[in-house]
Design a protein around this motif. Structure first.
Motif, short mmCIF file in Angstrom:
data_model
loop_
_atom_site.label_atom_id
_atom_site.label_comp_id
_atom_site.label_asym_id
_atom_site.label_seq_id
_atom_site.Cartn_x
_atom_site.Cartn_y
_atom_site.Cartn_z
N ALA A 109 -50.43 30.43 -1.73
CA ALA A 109 -51.01 29.10 -1.55
C ALA A 109 -52.24 29.17 -0.65
CB ALA A 109 -49.96 28.14 -0.96
N GLN A 110 -52.21 30.00 0.36
CA GLN A 110 -53.38 30.18 1.22
C GLN A 110 -54.52 30.82 0.44
OE1 GLN A 110 -51.61 32.52 4.38
NE2 GLN A 110 -51.22 30.72 5.64
N THR A 111 -54.20 31.84 -0.33
CA THR A 111 -55.23 32.57 -1.07
C THR A 111 -55.90 31.69 -2.11
OG1 THR A 111 -54.03 34.65 -0.75
CG2 THR A 111 -55.66 34.58 -2.53
N LEU A 112 -55.11 30.90 -2.85
CA LEU A 112 -55.67 30.04 -3.89
C LEU A 112 -56.58 28.96 -3.31
CD1 LEU A 112 -52.59 29.59 -6.28
CD2 LEU A 112 -54.65 30.96 -6.68
N ALA A 113 -56.34 28.61 -2.06
CA ALA A 113 -57.19 27.62 -1.40
C ALA A 113 -58.45 28.25 -0.81
CB ALA A 113 -56.41 26.92 -0.30
N GLY A 114 -58.58 29.58 -0.96
CA GLY A 114 -59.74 30.26 -0.39
C GLY A 114 -59.65 30.44 1.10
N LEU A 115 -58.43 30.40 1.64
CA LEU A 115 -58.21 30.54 3.07
C LEU A 115 -57.71 31.94 3.40
CD1 LEU A 115 -56.40 27.13 3.69
CD2 LEU A 115 -58.78 27.69 4.20
N PRO A 116 -57.98 32.44 4.59
CA PRO A 116 -57.45 33.75 4.97
C PRO A 116 -55.94 33.68 5.15
CG PRO A 116 -58.54 32.70 6.83
CD PRO A 116 -58.83 31.84 5.64
N SER A 117 -55.27 34.79 4.89
CA SER A 117 -53.82 34.85 5.10
C SER A 117 -53.51 34.67 6.58
CB SER A 117 -53.26 36.19 4.61
OG SER A 117 -53.43 36.32 3.23
N ASP A 118 -52.52 33.83 6.85
CA ASP A 118 -52.09 33.57 8.22
C ASP A 118 -50.59 33.78 8.27
OD1 ASP A 118 -51.38 32.56 10.68
OD2 ASP A 118 -52.69 30.80 10.56
#
Length: 224
Positions: A109-118
């Motif tokens: 879900a983070q990746t699909l939003a273009g966000l770095p993995s947290d």
């Protein structure tokens, strides 16, 4: 501040040679931080309205503004990225990715939003919904209740402005229905999100402070 503004929205579908209207001139505004239920019997357009709010369905007519974005102006790619960051969705069929472990469903879900993995955020969210010990299990190894908790964590992982849940109390007894709504409310509040649930379950109304009721009606056939 309005997180959602829907203005005179209609949605038509083609069924064979007929055009069927699922939403007819719907207008609603939802303020930041509100917990609202979209109520109405089956076939009244509740799920269609959720899909319109998520940018998954384009209205035939009308304007939809969510989290500051006019959805009618967004091309498919930007709309998908906007959705990943701004909207969390708990569908009735939870749609966890079966080939991925619980932890990686949230990371996706983070990746699909273009966000770095947290990873710290993922661990914190799984602990918050009481499934932290299930991070390395696959969805097929979860009970329905556990899978629903994972889906709620996935919906709020990116701190969206809006969380949408479709029939979250379906097939639950009274105690578990109330617990599911409270878990959604608590996690949306933690994320700073407005929460909208669609439900025809009469038990939901007393548990939700605001209700927007779609009228009962037969699907209308409109001229082509």
């Amino acid at each position: 501040m309005n997180v959602v503004r829907v203005e005179n929205v209609c949605k038509d579908y083609r069924l064979g040679e007929q055009t069927v209207r699922a939403l007819d001139d719907v207008s609603v505004s939802i303020e930041e931080g509100v917990f609202l239920a979209i109520a109405g019997p089956s076939g009244s357009g509740k799920s269609t309205l959720l899909h319109v709010l998520a940018g998954l369905t384009t209205p035939t007519r009308g304007r939809v503004v969510v989290a500051g974005a006019d959805l009618g102006t967004l091309a498919p790619g930007p709309r998908d990225r906007w959705r990943g960051r701004s909207v969390g969705i708990v569908p009735q069929r939870l749609h966890l990715v079966g080939a991925l472990r619980v932890f990686d469903n949230l990371r996706r879900a983070q990746t699909l939003a273009g966000l770095p993995s947290d990873d710290a955020r993922i661990r914190a969210m799984l602990e918050a919904v009481h499934v932290g010990d299930l991070a390395h299990r696959y969805p097929r190894e979860l009970s329905q209740g556990q899978a629903q908790r994972v889906a709620i964590a996935r919906a709020v992982i990116n701190r969206p402005a809006l969380v949408l849940a479709d029939e979250p109390t379906a097939n639950l007894d009274d105690a578990h229905a109330a617990a599911a709504l409270e878990l959604l409310r608590a996690q949306a509040q933690e994320a700073g999100a407005t929460l909208v649930v669609a439900s025809h379950d009469a038990r939901v109304r007393p548990l939700v402070p605001h209700v927007y009721a779609l009228p009962a009606r037969e699907a209308a056939t409109v001229p082509s």
